[in-house]
Design a protein around this motif. Structure first.
Motif, mmCIF file in Angstrom:
data_model
loop_
_atom_site.group_PDB
_atom_site.id
_atom_site.type_symbol
_atom_site.label_atom_id
_atom_site.label_comp_id
_atom_site.label_asym_id
_atom_site.label_seq_id
_atom_site.Cartn_x
_atom_site.Cartn_y
_atom_site.Cartn_z
ATOM 1 N N ASN A 184 0.848 -1.346 0.063
ATOM 2 C CA ASN A 184 -0.226 -0.134 0.157
ATOM 3 C C ASN A 184 1.239 1.269 0.217
ATOM 4 O O ASN A 184 0.365 2.017 -0.614
ATOM 5 N N ALA A 185 1.846 1.620 0.615
ATOM 6 C CA ALA A 185 2.799 2.462 1.070
ATOM 7 C C ALA A 185 3.652 2.655 -0.473
ATOM 8 O O ALA A 185 3.814 3.616 -0.715
ATOM 9 N N ALA A 186 3.758 1.582 -0.957
ATOM 10 C CA ALA A 186 5.045 1.579 -2.037
ATOM 11 C C ALA A 186 3.899 2.893 -3.601
ATOM 12 O O ALA A 186 4.593 3.554 -3.574
ATOM 13 N N LEU A 196 10.066 -1.648 -7.478
ATOM 14 C CA LEU A 196 11.235 -3.323 -7.065
ATOM 15 C C LEU A 196 10.595 -4.118 -6.364
ATOM 16 O O LEU A 196 10.251 -3.179 -5.024
ATOM 17 N N GLU A 197 9.785 -5.205 -6.624
ATOM 18 C CA GLU A 197 8.633 -6.162 -5.712
ATOM 19 C C GLU A 197 10.233 -7.162 -5.122
ATOM 20 O O GLU A 197 10.370 -8.270 -6.265
ATOM 21 N N ALA A 198 10.194 -7.655 -3.975
ATOM 22 C CA ALA A 198 10.768 -8.732 -4.136
ATOM 23 C C ALA A 198 10.138 -9.957 -4.123
ATOM 24 O O ALA A 198 11.313 -10.977 -4.712
ATOM 25 N N GLY A 219 2.375 -7.222 -0.335
ATOM 26 C CA GLY A 219 3.300 -7.622 0.792
ATOM 27 C C GLY A 219 1.756 -7.380 2.124
ATOM 28 O O GLY A 219 0.814 -8.758 1.661
ATOM 29 N N ASN A 220 2.253 -7.118 3.328
ATOM 30 C CA ASN A 220 1.276 -7.405 4.010
ATOM 31 C C ASN A 220 -0.306 -6.834 3.634
ATOM 32 O O ASN A 220 -1.065 -6.766 4.633
ATOM 33 N N SER A 221 0.072 -5.471 3.081
ATOM 34 C CA SER A 221 -1.130 -4.986 2.673
ATOM 35 C C SER A 221 -2.038 -5.998 1.749
ATOM 36 O O SER A 221 -3.631 -5.971 2.283
ATOM 37 N N ARG A 222 -1.540 -7.198 1.081
ATOM 38 C CA ARG A 222 -2.940 -7.896 0.930
ATOM 39 C C ARG A 222 -3.444 -8.927 1.853
ATOM 40 O O ARG A 222 -4.218 -9.382 0.962
ATOM 41 N N GLY A 231 -8.202 -4.782 4.597
ATOM 42 C CA GLY A 231 -8.501 -3.256 3.798
ATOM 43 C C GLY A 231 -8.979 -2.358 4.946
ATOM 44 O O GLY A 231 -9.410 -1.128 4.448
ATOM 45 N N ALA A 232 -9.455 -2.248 5.772
ATOM 46 C CA ALA A 232 -9.832 -1.389 7.478
ATOM 47 C C ALA A 232 -8.982 -0.548 6.748
ATOM 48 O O ALA A 232 -7.900 -0.445 7.602
ATOM 49 N N ILE A 233 -9.657 0.858 7.529
ATOM 50 C CA ILE A 233 -8.445 2.159 7.247
ATOM 51 C C ILE A 233 -8.960 3.411 8.269
ATOM 52 O O ILE A 233 -10.742 3.826 8.294
ATOM 53 N N ARG A 263 14.728 -7.929 -5.652
ATOM 54 C CA ARG A 263 15.351 -7.910 -3.943
ATOM 55 C C ARG A 263 16.415 -6.919 -3.993
ATOM 56 O O ARG A 263 17.077 -6.667 -4.890
ATOM 57 N N ALA A 264 15.714 -5.430 -3.834
ATOM 58 C CA ALA A 264 16.656 -3.846 -3.422
ATOM 59 C C ALA A 264 17.558 -5.132 -2.844
ATOM 60 O O ALA A 264 17.623 -5.331 -1.429
ATOM 61 N N LEU A 265 18.994 -4.766 -2.674
ATOM 62 C CA LEU A 265 19.975 -5.471 -1.480
ATOM 63 C C LEU A 265 21.000 -4.385 -0.750
ATOM 64 O O LEU A 265 21.614 -4.061 0.643
ATOM 65 N N PHE A 303 8.725 -11.542 3.293
ATOM 66 C CA PHE A 303 9.108 -10.775 2.199
ATOM 67 C C PHE A 303 9.789 -10.041 3.342
ATOM 68 O O PHE A 303 10.643 -8.638 2.708
ATOM 69 N N ASN A 304 8.932 -9.665 4.578
ATOM 70 C CA ASN A 304 8.792 -7.783 4.752
ATOM 71 C C ASN A 304 10.924 -8.534 5.989
ATOM 72 O O ASN A 304 10.147 -8.476 7.209
ATOM 73 N N THR A 305 12.046 -8.860 5.283
ATOM 74 C CA THR A 305 12.347 -8.957 6.063
ATOM 75 C C THR A 305 13.518 -7.933 7.204
ATOM 76 O O THR A 305 15.056 -7.815 7.680
ATOM 77 N N GLY A 306 13.378 -6.585 6.959
ATOM 78 C CA GLY A 306 14.082 -5.572 7.331
ATOM 79 C C GLY A 306 15.275 -5.012 6.565
ATOM 80 O O GLY A 306 15.999 -3.740 7.323
ATOM 81 N N ASP A 307 14.817 -5.142 5.642
ATOM 82 C CA ASP A 307 15.968 -4.768 4.609
ATOM 83 C C ASP A 307 16.090 -3.318 4.405
ATOM 84 O O ASP A 307 16.636 -3.075 3.915
ATOM 85 N N GLY A 308 14.630 -2.767 3.843
ATOM 86 C CA GLY A 308 14.936 -0.791 4.217
ATOM 87 C C GLY A 308 15.270 -0.402 4.889
ATOM 88 O O GLY A 308 16.466 0.531 5.050
ATOM 89 N N GLY A 322 6.250 4.002 5.272
ATOM 90 C CA GLY A 322 5.120 2.779 5.573
ATOM 91 C C GLY A 322 5.627 2.465 6.594
ATOM 92 O O GLY A 322 5.709 2.747 7.578
ATOM 93 N N GLU A 323 5.424 1.032 6.931
ATOM 94 C CA GLU A 323 6.379 0.352 8.447
ATOM 95 C C GLU A 323 7.079 0.140 8.497
ATOM 96 O O GLU A 323 7.981 0.593 9.262
ATOM 97 N N LEU A 324 8.049 0.975 7.975
ATOM 98 C CA LEU A 324 9.662 0.718 8.028
ATOM 99 C C LEU A 324 9.763 2.629 8.982
ATOM 100 O O LEU A 324 10.839 2.702 8.982
ATOM 101 N N GLY A 367 -2.419 1.120 10.061
ATOM 102 C CA GLY A 367 -1.417 1.024 9.704
ATOM 103 C C GLY A 367 -1.724 1.453 8.286
ATOM 104 O O GLY A 367 -0.413 1.819 7.140
ATOM 105 N N LEU A 368 -2.650 0.841 7.318
ATOM 106 C CA LEU A 368 -2.928 1.455 6.254
ATOM 107 C C LEU A 368 -2.662 2.838 6.007
ATOM 108 O O LEU A 368 -2.739 3.288 4.578
ATOM 109 N N MET A 369 -3.904 3.223 6.885
ATOM 110 C CA MET A 369 -3.260 4.896 6.516
ATOM 111 C C MET A 369 -2.393 5.505 6.723
ATOM 112 O O MET A 369 -2.249 6.733 5.876
#
Ligand SMILES: Cc1cc2nc3c(=O)[nH]c(=O)nc-3n(C[C@H](O)[C@H](O)[C@H](O)COP(=O)(O)OP(=O)(O)OC[C@H]3O[C@@H](n4cnc5c(N)ncnc54)[C@H](O)[C@@H]3O)c2cc1C
Length: 493
Positions: free
Chosen positions: A15-17, A34-36, A44-47, A51-53, A178-180, A240-245, A458-460, A474-476
């Motif tokens: 969602n944030a992206a 870019l989506e890992a 992501g988690n958004s899916r 979808g409650a906002i 995946r962005a490295l 996939f949300n492993t803290g990369d960002g 977003g989350e990060l 979170g979505l908002m």
């Protein structure tokens, strides 16, 4: 592997992206996402969400702006009430124990309605959350808890609508990429190094938006930052949300911010898989506990199930369950409240026991001290304030008296068999610690100065949520800061 040079690279496709990509594109920028995850697991988690906002609205006219196809019948049979900015501010202050960054909260609250309306303009359709956020009492639905609308089709619908909106506007999405690390010349961010399959390439851009989630799917970081036993929590959403960002930004001098030892975690089906399952979505959650009691392996209650509406307690009670012996608990209900149980109690993948006699039931609760449980129920039934009427739409004050752990609202005796028990453990949703940003969503360095060309959403993003969280925020927050980050990145020279 793409070799095009974009104006803006957005890392992630949740969602944030998407909000960032759409806002950057609106500024005339050429945007690459870019989506890992491979496409089938993307979003992501958004899916995984419903979808409650959470959004500020001042009565029915605002609801009609967000949901233009509300029928006359729906309007007639519903008390939507209001959710004013002051309530959202209060909710954020109360649940975060006044730790949330005031500047970020100001943006979150003030921009919520305009941002959701902007998303609607991009093609996101919304509906009221009947049933889960409004119960029908005396023929009328009444909304409570500041959570009134959700995306059509829930999280999968939201991601599908956003993907469609992006693709229609010529935004390229590269899945399985995946962005490295960030390309950084010591002065400004110039792009990202990314991997697709066996190929690693440097992708250059004028600006990068990091919107690639927290570190909830990284068991090692969970243990490192959240503490012991967090490696044992189930992950509710994306693997996939492993803290990369966060890692990539810290590596070039970004400032860490927020509640690094805190996270959003809920009661979650005890035998759920290690990561979320898109076929089940959020249905492993078990969120009707305000209408029952919770017991641990010792057969004892250990928290106030009715301390507040679900929206204001669910995100912290996962951690409380994780602290119990064996990291599990049983939610107990009887037939008086059965009709209030949410749809997620009807799924096939569930650890459930039922029995007509309470003794029989006690022995069916696996790994629970049956004698102690029976004592808990006896004491419980005597402690319920039956003189106060039960009403699930308001904090009814129907409490217990004299127990070591009292229940503040919605207390009912357990005496209408068959009894039902549902086993839960802790499911982590997302982590609260992250990067420090300013009001342009620029990532700040440890001197609190913007790192040129780097934005986050977003989350990060750290600094918004501490200890707890109001449902739908979170979505908002992804939407508000995604839009701001995208607009900033899209005009970055
Ligand atoms: C089961 C569940 C139910 C929820 N229900 C709700 C709800 O109803 N309402 C609400 O407001 N919130 C809800 N939440 C929380 C909500 O999902 C998040 O707050 C929000 O979706 C986060 O959005 P995001 O864009 O920051 O992250 P995400 O949507 O997780 O997107 C991050 C993306 O980044 C990608 N990524 C990660 N690393 C990399 C990398 N190195 N390179 C490229 N891509 C990468 C991931 O694959 C992912 O697609 C729920 C969460 C879960 C798990």
């Amino acid at each position: 592997m793409p070799d095009n040079i974009a104006d803006v690279i957005v890392v992630g496709a949740g969602n944030a992206a998407f909000c960032a990509a759409l806002a950057a594109q609106e500024q005339g920028a050429n945007v690459l996402m870019l989506e890992a995850a491979p496409q089938e697991e993307s979003g992501g988690n958004s899916r995984f969400t419903a979808g409650a906002i959470r959004v500020v609205y001042d009565g029915i006219d605002d609801v009609k702006t967000l949901v233009p196809d509300l029928t006359a019948g729906e309007i007639e049979s519903t008390d939507f009430g209001t959710y004013k900015a002051a309530q959202f501010f209060d909710d954020m202050a109360r649940v975060t124990r006044h730790r949330a960054d005031p500047e970020l909260v100001e943006l979150l609250v003030r921009e919520s309605f305009a941002t959701l309306n902007w998303m609607r303009g991009k093609g996101v359709r919304l509906i009221p959350i009947y049933g889960r956020q409004a119960f029908k009492v005396d023929g009328k639905f009444k909304f409570w808890g500041g959570l009134t609308v959700e995306a059509v089709g829930g999280g999968p619908g939201l991601v599908a609508m956003l993907t469609d909106a992006a693709q229609k506007r010529g935004i390229a999405i590269h899945y399985g990429t995946r962005a490295l690390e960030l390309l950084y010349n010591g002065n400004r961010v110039e792009g990202v190094r990314a991997r697709k399959g066996d190929v690693v390439a440097d992708l250059r851009a004028k600006a990068v938006v990091l919107a690639c989630g927290g570190f909830e799917a990284n068991a090692e970081w969970r243990t490192r930052y959240l503490g012991p036993n967090w490696d044992l929590a189930k992950v509710r959403g994306s693997r996939f949300n492993t803290g990369d960002g966060i890692r990539m930004a810290l590596a070039i001098g970004a400032s860490a911010c927020g509640n690094w030892s805190g996270c959003h975690a809920v009661q979650w089906e005890m035998n759920a898989p290690e990561f979320g399952d898109l076929a089940v979505g959020d249905q492993f959650q078990k969120h009707s506990y305000p209408f029952g009691i919770l017991v641990n392996a010792s057969g004892r209650r250990f928290l106030d199930e009715g301390a507040d509406f679900r929206n204001y307690t669910y995100a912290k009670y996962g951690a409380t369950v994780l602290q119990q012996p064996g990291q599990f608990a049983w939610q107990i209900f009887d037939q008086k409240v059965k009709h209030l149980l949410r749809d997620e109690y009807k799924i096939r993948q569930i650890t459930k026991v039922t029995a007509s006699g309470i003794e029989d039931f006690a022995h069916k609760l696996e790994d629970v001290d049956a004698a102690e449980f029976l004592k808990t129920v006896r004491e419980w039934n005597k402690a319920v304030r039956a003189d106060v009427p039960f009403n699930p739409n308001v904090k009814d004050g129907r409490s217990t008296q004299g127990l070591a752990v009292n229940k503040s609202n919605w207390a009912n005796t357990l005496d209408a068999p068959p009894f039902e028990g549902y086993a839960v453990t802790c499911g982590i949703t997302f982590t609260f610690g992250g990067l420090r940003i300013d009001s342009d969503a620029a990532v700040l360095n440890t001197d609190y100065r913007p790192i040129r060309g780097l934005y986050a959403a977003g989350e990060l993003v750290g600094g918004l949520f501490y200890f707890n969280y109001p449902g739908g925020a979170g979505l908002m927050s992804g939407a508000v800061f995604g839009k701001i980050a995208g607009a900033s990145a899209g005009t970055h020279e």
